[in-house]
Structure formats: C-alpha cells, structure tokens
Scaffold this motif. Structure first.
Motif, PDB file in Angstrom:
ATOM      1  N   GLU A 223       0.854  -1.182   0.000  1.00 28.04           N
ATOM      2  CA  GLU A 223       0.000   0.000   0.000  1.00 28.04           C
ATOM      3  C   GLU A 223       0.890   1.233   0.000  1.00 28.04           C
ATOM      4  OE1 GLU A 223      -4.225   0.347   1.832  1.00 28.04           O
ATOM      5  OE2 GLU A 223      -2.768   0.971   3.335  1.00 28.04           O
ATOM      6  N   VAL A 224       0.708   2.062  -1.015  1.00 30.65           N
ATOM      7  CA  VAL A 224       1.492   3.295  -1.166  1.00 30.65           C
ATOM      8  C   VAL A 224       0.645   4.444  -0.628  1.00 30.65           C
ATOM      9  CG1 VAL A 224       2.803   4.722  -2.746  1.00 30.65           C
ATOM     10  CG2 VAL A 224       2.506   2.295  -3.237  1.00 30.65           C
ATOM     11  N   ARG A 225       1.207   5.194   0.317  1.00 29.49           N
ATOM     12  CA  ARG A 225       0.467   6.282   0.961  1.00 29.49           C
ATOM     13  C   ARG A 225       1.194   7.605   0.754  1.00 29.49           C
ATOM     14  NH1 ARG A 225       0.039   2.012   4.612  1.00 29.49           N
ATOM     15  NH2 ARG A 225       1.864   2.717   5.805  1.00 29.49           N
ATOM     16  N   GLY A 226       0.414   8.666   0.546  1.00 34.67           N
ATOM     17  CA  GLY A 226       0.979   9.988   0.321  1.00 34.67           C
ATOM     18  C   GLY A 226      -0.118  11.000   0.071  1.00 34.67           C
ATOM     19  N   THR A 227       0.243  12.114  -0.560  1.00 34.69           N
ATOM     20  CA  THR A 227      -0.708  13.222  -0.751  1.00 34.69           C
ATOM     21  C   THR A 227      -1.132  13.377  -2.202  1.00 34.69           C
ATOM     22  OG1 THR A 227       1.182  14.740  -0.913  1.00 34.69           O
ATOM     23  CG2 THR A 227       0.149  14.487   1.248  1.00 34.69           C
ATOM     24  N   ASP A 228      -0.209  13.371  -3.133  1.00 25.02           N
ATOM     25  CA  ASP A 228      -0.521  13.597  -4.542  1.00 25.02           C
ATOM     26  C   ASP A 228      -0.887  12.263  -5.199  1.00 25.02           C
ATOM     27  OD1 ASP A 228      -0.030  13.871  -7.495  1.00 25.02           O
ATOM     28  OD2 ASP A 228       0.350  15.939  -6.872  1.00 25.02           O
ATOM     29  N   TYR A 229      -2.100  12.224  -5.771  1.00 18.08           N
ATOM     30  CA  TYR A 229      -2.578  10.965  -6.354  1.00 18.08           C
ATOM     31  C   TYR A 229      -1.752  10.552  -7.564  1.00 18.08           C
ATOM     32  CZ  TYR A 229      -5.977   7.414  -7.710  1.00 18.08           C
ATOM     33  OH  TYR A 229      -6.581   6.222  -8.025  1.00 18.08           O
ATOM     34  N   THR A 390      13.889   3.786  -0.571  1.00 18.71           N
ATOM     35  CA  THR A 390      14.994   4.728  -0.313  1.00 18.71           C
ATOM     36  C   THR A 390      14.917   5.965  -1.198  1.00 18.71           C
ATOM     37  OG1 THR A 390      16.423   3.561  -1.889  1.00 18.71           O
ATOM     38  CG2 THR A 390      16.490   2.836   0.410  1.00 18.71           C
ATOM     39  N   GLU A 391      14.162   5.912  -2.278  1.00 18.70           N
ATOM     40  CA  GLU A 391      14.092   7.030  -3.215  1.00 18.70           C
ATOM     41  C   GLU A 391      12.737   7.737  -3.175  1.00 18.70           C
ATOM     42  OE1 GLU A 391      14.967   5.366  -6.985  1.00 18.70           O
ATOM     43  OE2 GLU A 391      17.012   4.758  -6.470  1.00 18.70           O
ATOM     44  N   LEU A 392      11.913   7.430  -2.176  1.00 16.66           N
ATOM     45  CA  LEU A 392      10.583   8.039  -2.112  1.00 16.66           C
ATOM     46  C   LEU A 392      10.682   9.520  -1.761  1.00 16.66           C
ATOM     47  CD1 LEU A 392       8.471   5.344  -0.208  1.00 16.66           C
ATOM     48  CD2 LEU A 392       8.424   5.875  -2.648  1.00 16.66           C
ATOM     49  N   PRO A 393       9.796  10.337  -2.338  1.00 10.36           N
ATOM     50  CA  PRO A 393       9.744  11.753  -1.935  1.00 10.36           C
ATOM     51  C   PRO A 393       9.290  11.878  -0.483  1.00 10.36           C
ATOM     52  CG  PRO A 393       8.560  11.358  -4.007  1.00 10.36           C
ATOM     53  CD  PRO A 393       8.850  10.028  -3.419  1.00 10.36           C
ATOM     54  N   ARG A 394       9.544  13.011   0.095  1.00 10.11           N
ATOM     55  CA  ARG A 394       9.137  13.257   1.469  1.00 10.11           C
ATOM     56  C   ARG A 394       7.603  13.216   1.576  1.00 10.11           C
ATOM     57  NH1 ARG A 394      11.581  15.610   5.804  1.00 10.11           N
ATOM     58  NH2 ARG A 394      13.396  16.131   4.493  1.00 10.11           N
ATOM     59  N   GLY A 395       7.125  12.546   2.596  1.00 12.53           N
ATOM     60  CA  GLY A 395       5.679  12.443   2.815  1.00 12.53           C
ATOM     61  C   GLY A 395       5.036  11.233   2.182  1.00 12.53           C
ATOM     62  N   TYR A 396       5.827  10.343   1.564  1.00 10.58           N
ATOM     63  CA  TYR A 396       5.281   9.141   0.920  1.00 10.58           C
ATOM     64  C   TYR A 396       5.883   7.908   1.584  1.00 10.58           C
ATOM     65  CZ  TYR A 396       3.470  12.227  -2.676  1.00 10.58           C
ATOM     66  OH  TYR A 396       2.785  13.202  -3.344  1.00 10.58           O
ATOM     67  N   ALA A 397       5.104   6.841   1.642  1.00  8.00           N
ATOM     68  CA  ALA A 397       5.552   5.610   2.297  1.00  8.00           C
ATOM     69  C   ALA A 397       4.940   4.403   1.604  1.00  8.00           C
ATOM     70  CB  ALA A 397       5.165   5.615   3.777  1.00  8.00           C
ATOM     71  N   ILE A 398       5.651   3.295   1.679  1.00 11.46           N
ATOM     72  CA  ILE A 398       5.173   2.012   1.150  1.00 11.46           C
ATOM     73  C   ILE A 398       5.031   1.066   2.334  1.00 11.46           C
ATOM     74  CG2 ILE A 398       5.631   0.071  -0.388  1.00 11.46           C
ATOM     75  CD1 ILE A 398       7.313   1.911  -2.100  1.00 11.46           C
ATOM     76  N   GLY A 399       3.819   0.652   2.616  1.00  9.89           N
ATOM     77  CA  GLY A 399       3.562  -0.262   3.726  1.00  9.89           C
ATOM     78  C   GLY A 399       2.939  -1.552   3.258  1.00  9.89           C
TER      79      GLY A 399
END
Length: 604
Positions: A223-229, A390-399
C-alpha cells in the motif's frame, strides 16, 4: 479449554472459524454428560461378565499380552535410565522441528482450493463510450463459451464494475459445475481462458479466481500512501512492474486509476451578468442537455414512467455542440453557452482511497497453485521494493497491504490462543493435582505432539496450512494431555495405596496401556477419512473420495493424526520416565533432609 480461545478470533476470519470451537465445546460437553450419567447406568445394567471374562478384559488376549509384556520390559529400561530417555525423546522432537524447517514445504495461509467461480474484468480507457465497452464484453463472452471448461453458467454486465456505473468498465462472472462433476478443474479452465483473453483489443482484460471461504487477502500486497494521487500512481507503477516480472504470479494488479477525460464548464460571471444569465440557469441548462430533464409522466395500466427530454447522443458527445447549447436569459434572450462560459478539457480522478487519513493506492499479486519457492520470491520482491523506499519523496511511504495485515493478525492470534490454551489447561491441572511438577509433566505431551506434526509434514511433504493446521495444533493441546493425565493420575492412586513408586510407575503404564492405545486409535481412525478426503454426500447418499469440503479439512486432519500418533507412542515412555525423575528427586531430597535432621539430633 483448548478450543475456548479460538471463539474470540478477530475479523472476518474469526466470523468464519468460530463455529468450529463452538461445535466442539458443545459436543464435548454433551459427551461428558453421557460419560458421567448415562454410561454407568448402561454398564451396570448390561455389562454382567464372568470372572474369566473380567480377567481377559483386564489382562487382554494373547497378542495384546505379548505387547504388554514387551512394553513392560521397555518401561523398566526407560525408567532405569529416566534422564537419558527423556533427553532422547526431547532430541527426537527437536530434530522433527529441524527436519520440517529443512525439508518441509513452505506454509500456506489458507487451503488453496479449486475455484468454483471466476471473474473477468474488462477495463477500457477512461471515457470510452458504452457501446465500445459492450463490444469488448461480447467478445469475452464468446471466448468463455468456446474455451473447453466445466462451464455451468456466466453473467455479464457492461458499463459497470458491479458497484459503480462507469461506461469504460465491464465484467463477466463465470460459474463452474459442482466439484465432483468437473471434467476440467476450475483452475485449469481459468488458465485456459486467461491465455485467450490476450486477443481482446481496445481494453485491458484480466481474469481472477473468486475467493472461497473468508477473505484472506492477496499473497503479495503493498500500500502506497501519500498526498498527490499522480505521484502515488507513479510509485505503484514501479512496484507493479516488479511484480509483473515473475511468471509465478497468476495475477498482479493495482487499484490506481488514471484520471478520466472530461470537460469543465467554467462560468465567466462578468459575461454572464452582461447577458443577464444566472449561474443556476447555466448549470440547469447543461445538466438537462447532457443528463436530461423530467418533463412529465406516462401512465400505462398501473405503472408510471418518467418522460425525460435530453439532446440526441451525437449532440451530447460533441464538445462543439456543447458550446452551442443555448441558455435562456432572464429577459428571454437565447445566449450560446460559449458566450458566458469557457469549456475546457481536463482529467479528473474517479476514486481516491484513504487509509489513516492519507491517500492510498494498493498493489497486489497472487501466486499460481503449486509454486514451492514463495518465500524466496517474496524476499526478493521485498528487497527490490526496499530499493524504491529509499528514493521516495518526502511524505510518501510504502507499507504492507490488506492481505499481509489479515495474515499477520490471524497468525498472531493463533499463537496467542495457543499460549492461552496451555495456560488454561495448566490452571486446571494445577487445581486438580495440587502440584507444580505434575502439570509440567502432563503438558510435555503437547510438546511431543508438536514434534509429531513437524515430523509428519516434513517427510510427507504436505503443505502446512497456517489457519487449519494452527487450529489443529491448538486442538492437540487439549487432546494430547488426556493420555498423560491417565498415566499420572493412576500412578498417584497406586502410590496412595502403598505401592512403591518405582513399581507404581511401571504398573500404571502397564495397566493403562490398553485405554491409552484405544483412545488414540479410535481418534486416529476417525480422522483417516477426513485426511484422505473421503466424505458422505447426504443429499445423494453417496461416498465421495474428493470434495470441496474435504480440501478444507485435510490439513487439520493430518495435523491431528500426526501429532496424536507420535504423542501417544512417545507419551507411554516419556511420562513414566519423567515421573521417575520426579519421585527419584523427591526420594533423594527426603533422604538428605533426614540425614541433616539425624546429624542435628546427634550433635551434643
């Protein structure tokens, strides 16, 4: 006590599995009532035997007498070397766990059953007219009909995914004939249909098996979580590209949907005021032109139908025609829509999912049946996904995704339920025997049963199903201690009657050999049909050698069968040996205590 914690299993998995412990608890409670109140009455009324028959029942026939004598000699040797015997049996159990870790097949979370249904999803580009989606669905229907399979029926729908009306989506639900009537397995039919779906053009067509039983989630899920779709879509595409490299997956997908094309009508309030046109009038005119407006009703017999007026399809699908839609001003003057508003094409997001107040996109994949290196593939995929992290933008996460959460929750609960079951049994034994040593000796039978499970699954090369085999291990905690209780309790009775403990330990094993073997043998024989997949069709009154229900319970039956068989044999040696250690230590401790008292008494 062992089954009681399973009732509180959380989630949908708990709603599905709770009926097993409830049924077992009711049946065992009823059997206890029968054993205490009804069986003594029947035995006293019908069981009138001669002294010769009583002696034969007690001592057994020729074959059993020889077995009993051999067991007595084995017991004499084992109790004479009690510590060595206990350590050898413990080492055998540990070797069984190691054998399963080295040679056993990878565990499954839930039984991999032959599907009864399958779902084919048709997804054309966003904004595709319904007639083109319908043509793709009709092509899929033809492929389903022409593919050899045990097809029973199918149902299709175009312009919807089953829940939302979307012109670019379609679905075909396929149902196969009952399990015993299939000449072609459902999974083979799904593969055959899936290979032919690649010929469908103009849409992305995929097929997946319908879940049988409770929802267990996907084998691999993120599950990829963040702000910009849009950024979430890019990250999910990277993960999906990793999953699609592995042919071991029968399906891999994501729920990310690119923006669908649409036209935005942006009202110029200054020009609208100049032409004396209100924004509400503009909105109502556009809505009526595209969606239609109800202008009356039509009655036929006792039914009423709405009369809806809207533009023709050729006018509704044209941006030029939309710009020429006439809006009536407050003065009654007809004004073109392009005179009071700008019509611009844009992309809009259809569905946005959230988790913990964050936008989320799921990516998943399911292994094909028979894949034996699932753990290695999972670790390899996880290492590649870690590189993306390791290369994700700030505010994004992979869970972890929903599937991993369901598996982790259920597995963690089974471990907790096993510990709680052991604790409840320990409390009952502690109250019964008023001793700390005896409950530990009895619970050693649970450890022995787990060793039998590991040995059996390791050498039979069976799949350890976490849910069904896990419940089987919890059930073993309640069953395996029964024989231990019989041996310990009878040893206590003999010692209370004045029999020396060395003789009492051997005599208890010799006397209780028959009930221990019969108890285990009847349980094992009752589990054999379930383990082999033999069942009775109540409706047709026929014996079946393979069925859907048999696939559910096979792992549970083999777990009970292996564990109980090994625990019964090893218990007959381990429990007397541990009792010998206990009474030997008490004897030496009493001798040392007496010597100290004697020394104190002889001191002037």
């Amino acid at each position: 006590m062992a089954f009681f914690p399973i009732i509180f299993m959380p989630g949908l998995m708990g709603d599905f599995m709770k009926y097993l412990p409830m049924t077992v608890i009711v049946v065992l409670g009823s059997s206890l009532l029968v054993a205490l109140a009804i069986n003594p009455v029947f035995c006293g009324y019908f069981l009138n035997v001669s002294p010769r028959q009583q002696r034969r029942i007690t001592e057994g026939g020729g074959g059993f007498a020889r077995l009993q004598n051999w067991y007595t000699r084995l017991l004499q040797f084992a109790t004479a070397h009690a510590l060595a015997s206990t350590l050898v049996i413990t080492a055998v159990v540990i070797l069984g766990i190691a054998a399963f870790a080295l040679f056993g097949r990878e565990p499954l979370f839930f039984p991999d059953l032959d599907p009864e249904r399958a779902r084919i999803t048709v997804e054309a580009p966003q904004g595709t007219p319904l007639r083109y989606t319908d043509e793709a669905v009709l092509e899929v229907e033809e492929l389903v009909r022409s593919t050899p399979s045990s097809l029973d029926s199918y149902a299709s729908i175009a312009g919807s995914d089953g829940s939302n009306a979307e012109s670019h989506r379609g679905r075909v639900d396929v149902t196969f004939v009952p399990f015993n009537e299939r000449s072609i397995r459902g999974r083979d039919a799904v593969r055959a249909i899936g290979r032919r779906l690649g010929t469908v053009t103009g849409a992305l067509v995929s097929i997946e098996e319908a879940d049988e039983g409770p929802p267990t989630g996907n084998d691999i899920s993120y599950e990829v979580r963040g702000t910009d779709y849009e950024v979430l879509g890019e990250i999910s595409a990277q993960i999906l590209s990793i999953l699609q490299r592995y042919p071991e997956f029968r399906t891999s997908d994501t729920d990310y949907e690119p923006g669908r094309p649409e036209y935005a009508v942006r009202i110029d309030r200054g020009r609208a005021a100049f032409h004396d046109v209100t924004t509400a009038n503009i909105a109502n005119t556009v809505r009526s032109a595209i969606n239609g407006a109800t202008v009356g009703t039509f009655r036929h017999n006792q039914d009423e139908y709405d009369i809806v007026v809207r533009y023709q399809e050729s006018e509704r699908d044209s941006a030029v025609a939309l710009r020429n839609v006439m809006v009536v001003s407050n003065d009654g003057v007809r004004v073109a829509l392009s005179s009071v508003a700008e019509i611009e094409p844009q992309s809009a997001t259809g569905v946005i999912k959230r988790r913990n107040m964050s936008r989320a996109v799921s990516v998943w994949a399911d292994f094909d049946a028979g894949i034996t290196n699932r753990a290695a593939i999972t670790r390899e995929i996880e290492s590649r996904v870690d590189a993306i992290r390791t290369e994700l933008p700030r505010g994004y996460a992979i869970g972890s995704g929903e599937g991993a959460d369901i598996r982790d929750e259920s597995t963690e609960f089974l471990l907790q339920a096993f510990v709680v079951a052991i604790f409840l049994i320990f409390i009952v034994l502690l109250a019964q025997f008023n001793s700390l040593a005896d409950p530990f000796i009895i619970l050693f039978g649970v450890f022995l049963s787990l060793g039998g499970v590991m040995w059996g699954f390791a050498f039979a090369r069976l799949e350890f199903v976490i849910i069904m085999s896990g419940i089987g291990c919890i059930a073993l905690a309640g069953v395996a201690v029964n024989n231990c209780i019989v041996l310990v309790d009878y040893t206590h009775k003999l010692i209370a009657n004045g029999v020396p403990w060395r003789q009492a330990v051997i005599e208890a094993g010799r006397t209780r050999l028959r009930p221990v073997i019969l108890t285990a043998l009847t349980t094992v024989l009752a589990l054999v049909p379930m383990a082999l997949g033999i069942s009775l069709d109540i409706r047709l009154l026929q014996i079946q050698f393979s069925s859907e229900s048999a696939e559910w319970w096979r792992a549970f039956a083999w777990t009970m069968l292996y564990g109980l068989s090994f625990a019964t044999v090893s218990t007959l040696v381990a429990v007397p040996s541990m009792l010998s250690l206990k009474y030997g230590w008490k004897e030496r401790h009493a001798a040392r205590t007496a010597a100290r008292h004697a020394a104190r008494a002889g001191t002037p």
